[in-house]
Every structure is written in structure tokens, then in C-alpha cells.
Design a protein around this motif. Structure first.
Motif, PDB file in Angstrom:
ATOM      1  N   VAL A 107       0.789  -1.298  -0.146  1.00 37.11           N
ATOM      2  CA  VAL A 107      -0.089  -0.061  -0.009  1.00 37.11           C
ATOM      3  C   VAL A 107       0.827   1.214   0.077  1.00 37.11           C
ATOM      4  O   VAL A 107       1.923   1.419   0.876  1.00 37.11           O
ATOM      5  CB  VAL A 107      -0.996  -0.162   1.175  1.00 37.11           C
ATOM      6  CG1 VAL A 107      -1.802   1.377   1.224  1.00 37.11           C
ATOM      7  CG2 VAL A 107      -1.898  -1.115   1.213  1.00 37.11           C
ATOM      8  N   THR A 108       0.535   2.053  -1.001  1.00 34.03           N
ATOM      9  CA  THR A 108       1.263   3.501  -0.919  1.00 34.03           C
ATOM     10  C   THR A 108       0.402   4.558  -0.664  1.00 34.03           C
ATOM     11  O   THR A 108      -0.665   4.875  -1.351  1.00 34.03           O
ATOM     12  CB  THR A 108       2.137   3.590  -2.226  1.00 34.03           C
ATOM     13  OG1 THR A 108       1.049   3.656  -3.304  1.00 34.03           O
ATOM     14  CG2 THR A 108       2.907   2.592  -2.436  1.00 34.03           C
ATOM     15  N   GLY A 109       0.801   5.445   0.259  1.00 36.44           N
ATOM     16  CA  GLY A 109      -0.037   6.694   0.600  1.00 36.44           C
ATOM     17  C   GLY A 109      -0.872   6.566   1.383  1.00 36.44           C
ATOM     18  O   GLY A 109      -1.582   7.792   1.954  1.00 36.44           O
ATOM     19  N   ASP A 110      -1.382   5.304   1.699  1.00 34.55           N
ATOM     20  CA  ASP A 110      -2.383   5.275   2.990  1.00 34.55           C
ATOM     21  C   ASP A 110      -1.664   4.687   4.205  1.00 34.55           C
ATOM     22  O   ASP A 110      -0.650   4.103   4.457  1.00 34.55           O
ATOM     23  CB  ASP A 110      -3.531   4.054   2.543  1.00 34.55           C
ATOM     24  CG  ASP A 110      -4.374   4.691   1.415  1.00 34.55           C
ATOM     25  OD1 ASP A 110      -4.467   6.112   1.500  1.00 34.55           O
ATOM     26  OD2 ASP A 110      -4.914   4.052   0.915  1.00 34.55           O
ATOM     27  N   GLU A 111      -2.525   4.910   5.514  1.00 33.37           N
ATOM     28  CA  GLU A 111      -1.829   4.435   6.798  1.00 33.37           C
ATOM     29  C   GLU A 111      -2.271   3.035   6.893  1.00 33.37           C
ATOM     30  O   GLU A 111      -3.715   2.491   6.791  1.00 33.37           O
ATOM     31  CB  GLU A 111      -2.284   5.383   7.932  1.00 33.37           C
ATOM     32  CG  GLU A 111      -1.997   6.625   7.810  1.00 33.37           C
ATOM     33  CD  GLU A 111      -2.751   7.585   8.823  1.00 33.37           C
ATOM     34  OE1 GLU A 111      -3.342   7.205   9.837  1.00 33.37           O
ATOM     35  OE2 GLU A 111      -2.475   8.641   8.949  1.00 33.37           O
ATOM     36  N   VAL A 112      -1.471   2.081   7.375  1.00 35.17           N
ATOM     37  CA  VAL A 112      -1.811   0.704   7.375  1.00 35.17           C
ATOM     38  C   VAL A 112      -1.573   0.272   8.903  1.00 35.17           C
ATOM     39  O   VAL A 112      -0.498   0.435   9.412  1.00 35.17           O
ATOM     40  CB  VAL A 112      -1.331  -0.296   6.395  1.00 35.17           C
ATOM     41  CG1 VAL A 112      -1.573  -1.748   6.676  1.00 35.17           C
ATOM     42  CG2 VAL A 112      -1.685   0.107   5.023  1.00 35.17           C
ATOM     43  N   TYR A 113      -2.449  -0.290   9.672  1.00 32.74           N
ATOM     44  CA  TYR A 113      -2.361  -0.858  10.946  1.00 32.74           C
ATOM     45  C   TYR A 113      -2.518  -2.219  11.390  1.00 32.74           C
ATOM     46  O   TYR A 113      -3.163  -3.005  10.246  1.00 32.74           O
ATOM     47  CB  TYR A 113      -3.170  -0.173  11.781  1.00 32.74           C
ATOM     48  CG  TYR A 113      -3.061   1.598  12.007  1.00 32.74           C
ATOM     49  CD1 TYR A 113      -2.267   2.021  12.839  1.00 32.74           C
ATOM     50  CD2 TYR A 113      -3.872   2.344  10.850  1.00 32.74           C
ATOM     51  CE1 TYR A 113      -2.368   3.558  12.779  1.00 32.74           C
ATOM     52  CE2 TYR A 113      -3.639   3.565  10.777  1.00 32.74           C
ATOM     53  CZ  TYR A 113      -2.838   4.251  11.910  1.00 32.74           C
ATOM     54  OH  TYR A 113      -2.879   5.762  11.954  1.00 32.74           O
TER      55      TYR A 113
END
Length: 392
Positions: free
Chosen positions: A360-366
Motif C-alpha cells: 500500500v502506498t499513500g495510506d496508513e496501514v495498521y
């Protein structure tokens, strides 16, 4: 690209006629059509009412949630159509303190109105009748809900003989969605409360029961089930799982491909999304399964649109733990500004699945840390997850 479906004139006319009659439209109605004409929702449900029955149909170049009611009021529209998430977008564009928009719309025809917002939508905008239907452009298994039963996509009288009703539900494997069969090789009808595949009887001699299929004959054959209730018969396989209650109302459960398996259990993305929607309100949210190295099955992942950064992740975790079994709680959370959509406002889950949790690029991932019970940035532990050293 979507498969090219063959639509005979008879099918087009039947689709227009059935919705015209079942939704009580008449030639005095002014129909507002904000949906694309290349889709059956706009080209058949909407424009078809003008071509076949002479209704005045207002066409909008592009759907706009903020201008929806203004358009209806300005042009004195009395009926309109919807699809996918459009009703949720319209509701989200309306602030709770705003007055009820002025309009004359009494009928809305479409599919995809979520049960969680159905009543709120109808009361907020004072729409008398919602005609939620079930069907597909090419399929012959069609239903409609004509009495505002919340969440239902259609109704078939329980006493109606099977010889008259051309749709049915059959038992299927929870994981593969393949039909279950008896020793005689025939399928098994579902009882009320049993989820099953929705199918439609194929009869080439009757236009309402025909299945013309697709330009690609191989794709057509994939959708046909043979020897269903008697040897020699054939049915159209919708690929959708529905359930009916004892009164004869049908409810959408899941779509083939939307269910994933984790820790030996099947997880319905529809059920997960329903729980998440109660926590995040009218924000776009989508649940799907992603592959994790050195682990069987697919782990759950959420993508939630939160452009204003107001999502309470702790409250979300609490909602998930309260209403979902542990294996169904998504391990990954993606916060994004938007999710990929089709031209008819359906979320493109395949694109999200391909990106997984690490591409994923540009988004926050948790990642959901079970010890702390909180979603923590996945970047901190991504290598451990890939190497399989972090227990999931």
C-alpha cells in the motif's frame, strides 16, 4: 472488464414492464435518472420507462449526492432510481440539523440499499415507498420487495408451488459455494433460515425464463447448473447466497468470492461490514481477506475512508470485539482518502486484495496487536509478519 452480456429485446421489455407494474409507476410520473445508461439500472430501469411507457425521464450526466434532491425538486420528479451506495452518499450529504429537502418523490426503485440505513433514509427524506429488487443484467432470477420490509430484496409467497415460481435457493458448500447434491445427483432445496445459492429456472420457450448468457459461450456454460431438481432440467446460478424467512421474504447474505477462510472458519465480509458500519457511520468501509506469508487462509483487512482523520480506532476495536467472534475480527486496518469504485458505485475489492497489507502506498496501514488490543502501525512489525515470526 465485465463480461459482455446478451440482452434480447424480449428481456429488455420484460425488465422494464415488471418494474413499471410492481413499483406502481404511471405515465404521470416524472422519473429522475442520475445513473449511467450503460448499466441496466440507468438504461433499463430508468430510460426504459420512457421508451416503453412514455414517462418523462430526467437524465443527469453524473450522479451528485449534494444536488440529488435539488434536481428532483426543480424538475418536479416523483420517482427515481438508486444503486449500490448512492443512498448512503445522499444521506451522508445531509446534515442532521438541515431541514427535510423539498421534493415530490414518493417512489425509489433500485438495489443495494443497506438495511442499517434503510429506515433512517426513508424517514429523513420522507420517501413513501422503497422498491428494493434483486437481479442482474443477464440473469433470470429476479425478486422485488414491494411493501417496505427493511432489508428484504424480494418476496415469494411460501404457498406458491415450485412449478409456478422460477426462483429457488439450494444448499451449497460453505467454503466453495458449490451446490450440495443427494446420492441421486440432485440439488437440495433450502428450508427457511438456511442460506443457499439463488438460482433461476431456465426455459428457452418462455422469455422470462430464458438465459441468453454472454458473448463468450464458455462463460455462459459456467453459469448453468444442470440436473438440479430433476434430471434434464437447468438453472441459472447467480453465485449469490441469500436466505428466506418463514414468511417468504428473501435477504442477501453474501456473494461468491466475498467470503474468506481464516483459522479454519469462514468469514462473511457482509457481516463484518455491517458491524463496522455501526461504528463508523456513513463512511465508506470494506472488508476483505488478504494473504499472509507462511499462514493458511486469508487474514481479515478493513479499508475505511477517513479523509478528515476523525476515526476512533479504539472504539472500532471495541465494536468488533463485542459483535464478532475472534477469528472474524480484521487483523489489518487501512485508512484511506478514497476506495476504488465502479461507475455504478460498487467498491472494487479485487484491487484492494491485490495490494494486501504491505503493498500500500499513500495510506496508513495498521495491525491489531492482541496484547494491547489496539491497532498499531504495520510498518513496525511488517518484517516479522512476512517472516512468520509474529504469531497471528
Amino acid at each position: 472488464m465485465p463480461k459482455a452480456a446478451i440482452i434480447p429485446h424480449s428481456r429488455y421489455m420484460y425488465g422494464c414492464l415488471s418494474l413499471y407494474c410492481m413499483s406502481n409507476l404511471n405515465d404521470s410520473d416524472i422519473f429522475y435518472n442520475p445513473l449511467p445508461l450503460y448499466h441496466s439500472a440507468g438504461g433499463i430501469v430508468g430510460v426504459g420507462q420512457c421508451l416503453l411507457f412514455g414517462l418523462t425521464v430526467l437524465i443527469r450526466r453524473k450522479f451528485s449526492a449534494s444536488n440529488f434532491w435539488n434536481d428532483c425538486y426543480k424538475h418536479k420528479c416523483t420517482a427515481t432510481n438508486y444503486i449500490g451506495e448512492t443512498c448512503r452518499y445522499i444521506l451522508a450529504a445531509h446534515k442532521k440539523d438541515d431541514p427535510v429537502p423539498k421534493h415530490k418523490v414518493t417512489k425509489m426503485v433500485g438495489n443495494g440499499l443497506r438495511a442499517e440505513i434503510w429506515e433512517e433514509f426513508q424517514k429523513t427524506f420522507n420517501v413513501k415507498q422503497i422498491f428494493e429488487f434483486y437481479g442482474s443484467t443477464e440473469g433470470n432470477a429476479n425478486l422485488i420487495n414491494i411493501d417496505n420490509t427493511i432489508g428484504a430484496v424480494g418476496f415469494v409467497p411460501p404457498l406458491a408451488p415450485h412449478s409456478v415460481c422460477h426462483v429457488d435457493l439450494i444448499r451449497c458448500d460453505d467454503e466453495t459455494k458449490e451446490p450440495l447434491r443427494t446420492k441421486d445427483g440432485l440439488c437440495i432445496r433450502c428450508e427457511p433460515g438456511q442460506p443457499g445459492l439463488m438460482i433461476g429456472r431456465i426455459d428457452p420457450k418462455k422469455s422470462i425464463n430464458q438465459f441468453a448468457g454472454y458473448v463468450d459461450r464458455k462463460e455462459t456454460n459456467k453459469k448453468i447448473l444442470e440436473n438440479v431438481f430433476s434430471h434434464g432440467d437447468s438453472y441459472f446460478n447467480t453465485g449469490d447466497v441469500l436466505v428466506k424467512d418463514e414468511l417468504g421474504y428473501y435477504y442477501f447474505v453474501d456473494r461468491t468470492g466475498d467470503t474468506y477462510r481464516w483459522k479454519g472458519e469462514n468469514v462473511s465480509t457482509t457481516e463484518v461490514e455491517k458491524v463496522v458500519s455501526e461504528a463508523v457511520g456513513l463512511k465508506d468501509c470494506v472488508a476483505y481477506g488478504v494473504e499472509v506469508p507462511k499462514h493458511e487462509g486469508k487474514a481479515g483487512m478493513l479499508a475505511i475512508v477517513d479523509a478528515d482523520h476523525k476515526l476512533d480506532k479504539d472504539a472500532l476495536v471495541q465494536q468488533l470485539k463485542t459483535h464478532l467472534p475472534s477469528y472474524a475480527i480484521p487483523l489489518f486496518l487501512r485508512i484511506t482518502r478514497s476506495v476504488p469504485m465502479t461507475g455504478t458505485f460498487k467498491i472494487k475489492k479485487n484491487e484492494l486484495r491485490k495490494e494486501g497489507f504491505s503493498e500500500v502506498t499513500g495510506d496508513e496501514v495498521y495491525f491489531l496487536d492482541m496484547k494491547s488490543g489496539k491497532y498499531v502501525p504495520v510498518a513496525q512489525i511488517c518484517d516479522k509478519i512476512r517472516e512468520g515470526t509474529l504469531k497471528l
